[in-house]
Design an enzyme around this catalytic site. Structure first.
Site, PDB file in Angstrom:
ATOM      1  N   LEU A 327       0.834  -1.209   0.000  1.00  0.00           N
ATOM      2  CA  LEU A 327       0.000   0.000   0.000  1.00  0.00           C
ATOM      3  C   LEU A 327       0.862   1.250   0.000  1.00  0.00           C
ATOM      4  O   LEU A 327       0.435   2.317  -0.414  1.00  0.00           O
ATOM      5  CB  LEU A 327      -0.899   0.011   1.240  1.00  0.00           C
ATOM      6  N   ASP A 444       2.851  15.493  12.727  1.00  0.00           N
ATOM      7  CA  ASP A 444       3.058  15.212  11.304  1.00  0.00           C
ATOM      8  C   ASP A 444       1.727  15.236  10.562  1.00  0.00           C
ATOM      9  O   ASP A 444       1.478  14.418   9.675  1.00  0.00           O
ATOM     10  CB  ASP A 444       3.770  13.864  11.140  1.00  0.00           C
TER      11      ASP A 444
HETATM   12  P1  ADP Z   1       5.497   6.988   6.926  1.00  0.00           P
HETATM   13  O1  ADP Z   1       5.948   7.127   8.325  1.00  0.00           O
HETATM   14  O2  ADP Z   1       6.519   6.368   6.031  1.00  0.00           O
HETATM   15  O3  ADP Z   1       4.960   8.238   6.342  1.00  0.00           O
HETATM   16  P2  ADP Z   1       2.754   6.057   6.957  1.00  0.00           P
HETATM   17  O4  ADP Z   1       2.180   5.564   8.226  1.00  0.00           O
HETATM   18  O5  ADP Z   1       2.345   7.425   6.554  1.00  0.00           O
HETATM   19  O6  ADP Z   1       4.336   5.916   7.007  1.00  0.00           O
HETATM   20  O7  ADP Z   1       2.395   5.030   5.804  1.00  0.00           O
HETATM   21  C1  ADP Z   1       2.958   5.085   4.504  1.00  0.00           C
HETATM   22  C2  ADP Z   1       1.930   4.788   3.435  1.00  0.00           C
HETATM   23  O8  ADP Z   1       1.360   3.505   3.635  1.00  0.00           O
HETATM   24  C3  ADP Z   1       0.756   5.740   3.468  1.00  0.00           C
HETATM   25  O9  ADP Z   1       1.006   6.882   2.744  1.00  0.00           O
HETATM   26  C4  ADP Z   1      -0.335   4.884   2.843  1.00  0.00           C
HETATM   27  O10 ADP Z   1      -0.254   4.893   1.454  1.00  0.00           O
HETATM   28  C5  ADP Z   1      -0.022   3.490   3.357  1.00  0.00           C
HETATM   29  N1  ADP Z   1      -0.783   3.228   4.598  1.00  0.00           N
HETATM   30  C6  ADP Z   1      -0.343   3.416   5.848  1.00  0.00           C
HETATM   31  N2  ADP Z   1      -1.283   3.072   6.747  1.00  0.00           N
HETATM   32  C7  ADP Z   1      -2.347   2.657   6.042  1.00  0.00           C
HETATM   33  C8  ADP Z   1      -3.662   2.189   6.380  1.00  0.00           C
HETATM   34  N3  ADP Z   1      -4.036   2.083   7.658  1.00  0.00           N
HETATM   35  N4  ADP Z   1      -4.510   1.862   5.394  1.00  0.00           N
HETATM   36  C9  ADP Z   1      -4.127   1.987   4.116  1.00  0.00           C
HETATM   37  N5  ADP Z   1      -2.925   2.417   3.729  1.00  0.00           N
HETATM   38  C10 ADP Z   1      -2.036   2.759   4.653  1.00  0.00           C
HETATM   39 MG    MG Z   2       3.309   9.302   6.314  1.00  0.00          MG
END
Ligand code: ADP
Ligand code: MG
Length: 606
Positions: A327, A444
């Site tokens: 994802l 963030d």
């Molecule tokens: P980072 O710390 O690298 O920014 P994130 O928690 O923002 O990590 O997650 C990175 C990506 O993974 C998000 O931009 C999204 O595309 C996908 N993602 C993260 N959590 C979810 C979720 N609960 N459901 C669907 N996609 C998710």
């Molecule tokens: Mg993120």
């Protein structure tokens, strides 16, 4: 919910015609003296009471289905205030123009109408019955979805009323009226057999009278040549108070045999949908889409007490199925799709998988993120299901299948209405109020970290930088600056490393800017340090094209330099809510992607 006229100093609320005339008499009866009051017969309608030539004239102001207001035969206006302003300049068919407002005295509060409290109760009852929500979850549902719920209730409110007998013949209606006692005013409402309209059957002098309830093209209900109502329920309530051409006022309910509810005004509940990612086809026509409460991620999977009993921080690997599909990814590793098998149900999950070669510090960071998420439970925040330590360390979360807000909006910019953006940002503000109330700073907040469950349901995610504040602290002090999203950060974060809910408010403003520019990049090509100079010199980003003034004003409030003067999330949410409700009233009920006739503008072309 505030009446759109409540700010008008000549609006009296739900007062009768006689009371209106009393106020006008006391105010001197000059030509053009006027006041505005609530209309008893329609949800959201008004009456203008005007003096001319020492006589009273009452004009009813109808609220059209498309949300505009007009006096019969007159021009439509977007609000009651705008309408009065128009008629103050031009009589346009009235006996005189509105010249002098009959101002409400400070000791005379706006009278709330019977429908106001009834409507509020109905909203709560409806949510309780349909989605089995209580307490905070119910309140959040009502706050976030009030406009949609009102539309839903307007179309289905009569269905579970004790006086509603669904489709029965006229003969059967009479049989039911004649059975047991037959007091004057005993009544029922039924579906007419032929054409899908309703009929009202009333007992008077031991005789049954039948009236057809007309349903016109604009969706209003009325007796032939009678006044018009938004719902059958209101029509019935009105005729309980006023005879208005009927043989008698409605008094006693002839109970429907199929009516089992104890609460007489409880409308028909909608079947909740097990999975909200795809709008189910059986939704009523006026709100033809899944509400957040229809999805499986509105409430925590652990809200079920039995599931809660089995809740553990560390999940068993056997219960987790991991898809190959990614994802998203980052330097920590990647986020994969999966399914978590609970005892009663299987849920879709997103799994943050740590790359195995990562150093300990990255692992610690993920553990910290998990620790924060573990403490949060709100419909507008991505919940953690648990951690799993197997081939690597994994953080298992609720799935938000439509992905990050910025990507979603930029890829669908020609299909999404600005109103839709307002709705989503209001939800984000609700999630942020929750964090603020519970002393968490996100640090963030950005459109990339707002994930969508579907087009109408947003959740805040990515708690990688978040901190829980101590009970007595209102900010977090970072010892060293890290890899920070400078463009989203308030001046005090950059200058003093101080992070608070107020600095999250600043980020919320940037997130709003991103959302209203449909996934645009803030501060264009400027680099982080340049942005700091830009802000310090008092400059702020321009209003995104097509962004409503009210929303840009709120953004700029979020960017007030001094955090003490910046609004908090309670205030931000209130402003988002007020604006969101006001536009929801004005938008036609059917909101179709790609429908160019819709009242509100879509994103302008790039
Ligand atoms: P980072 O710390 O690298 O920014 P994130 O928690 O923002 O990590 O997650 C990175 C990506 O993974 C998000 O931009 C999204 O595309 C996908 N993602 C993260 N959590 C979810 C979720 N609960 N459901 C669907 N996609 C998710
Ligand atoms: Mg993120």
């Amino acid at each position: 919910m505030a009446d759109p006229a409540s700010d008008l100093p000549f609006f009296y609320g739900s007062i009768s015609r006689i009371e209106a005339e009393e106020h006008l008499k006391l105010a001197g009866m000059s030509d053009g003296l006027f006041l505005l009051r609530q209309c008893l017969r329609s949800l959201g309608g008004y009456v203008l009471s005007l003096v001319w030539n020492l006589q009273f004239h009452h004009y009813s102001v109808e609220k059209q289905l498309n949300g505009t207001y007009c006096i019969a035969g007159g021009k439509p206006h977007c609000g009651p205030g705008e309408l009065c302003e128009f008629y103050s300049k031009d009589a346009d068919g009235m006996v005189f123009n509105l010249r002098k407002p009959c101002l409400r005295a400070p000791e005379t509060p706006i009278r709330t109408g019977i429908f106001d409290s009834l409507r509020d109760n109905m909203l709560r009852q409806y949510v309780r019955e349909t989605w089995h929500l209580e307490g905070e979850a119910m309140e959040q549902a009502v706050i976030s979805q009030a406009p949609q719920l009102e539309k839903l209730i307007a179309t289905t409110a009569h269905e579970k009323m004790p006086w509603y007998h669904s489709k029965i013949t006229r003969q059967e209606a009479e049989r039911r009226l004649y059975s047991a006692a037959q007091p004057d005013g005993k009544f029922l409402v039924r579906d007419r057999e032929d054409n899908g309209t309703f009929a009202l059957s009333v007992m008077y002098g031991k005789t049954a009278y039948h009236y057809q309830i007309l349903h016109d093209k604009s969706g209003k209900y009325s007796m032939p040549e009678g006044t018009k109502f938004d719902t059958v329920w209101q029509l019935v309530e009105y005729f309980k108070m006023k005879q208005d051409g009927l043989v008698t006022i409605l008094r006693e309910v002839c109970m429907s045999p199929s009516c089992t509810v104890a609460t007489p005004f409880l409308p028909a509940a909608r079947k909740p949908r097990p999975n909200g990612y795809t709008p189910a086809p059986e939704a009523p026509p006026q709100t033809d889409r899944a509400l957040p409460m229809d999805t499986s991620v509105y409430e925590s999977p652990y809200s079920d007490p039995e599931a809660l009993k089995e809740k553990k921080l560390f999940l068993k690997r056997e219960q987790l199925m991991i898809d190959e599909e990614e994802l998203g990814s980052g330097n920590f590793g990647c986020v994969k799709k999966g399914i978590y098998k609970m005892r009663k149900k299987h849920i879709d999950v997103a799994i943050k998988v740590l790359k195995s070669e990562n150093e300990k510090s990255v692992k610690d960071e993920l553990m910290k993120e998990a620790e924060i998420m573990h403490q949060l439970d709100n419909p507008y925040i991505v919940r953690m299901i648990g951690l799993c330590q197997a081939e690597s360390l994994m953080l298992v979360m609720e799935m938000a299948a439509s992905g990050p807000l910025n990507k979603f909006l930029s890829s669908k910019r020609d299909q999404i209405l600005v109103d839709n953006v307002v709705e989503l940002m209001h939800q984000v503000s609700l999630g942020m109020v929750y964090l603020e109330e519970n002393n968490f700073v996100h640090r963030d907040l950005a459109a990339r970290n707002v994930l969508l469950v579907n087009q109408h349901y947003a959740k805040i995610s990515d708690f990688g930088l978040s901190k829980a504040l101590g009970a007595d602290d209102n900010y977090y002090k970072a010892r060293t600056a890290g890899k920070w999203p400078l463009k989203w950060y308030a001046p005090e974060c950059i200058n003093y490393h101080k992070f608070s809910s107020k600095s999250d408010v600043w980020s919320f403003g940037i997130t709003m800017w991103e959302a209203f520019s449909f996934g645009g990049k803030p501060y264009k090509k400027m680099k982080g340090p340049e942005v700091t100079g830009f802000i310090e010199s008092g400059k702020r980003m321009d209003c995104p094209a097509g962004c409503p003034d009210q929303m840009y004003t709120l953004m700029k409030d979020c960017w007030i330099y001094k955090h003490e003067e910046r609004p908090d999330f309670a205030k931000v949410e209130e402003q988002m809510r007020t604006y969101y409700y006001s536009i929801s009233k004005k938008t036609p009920p059917e909101e179709k992607a790609g429908d160019t006739t819709a009242a509100t503008a879509k994103a302008p072309p790039m």
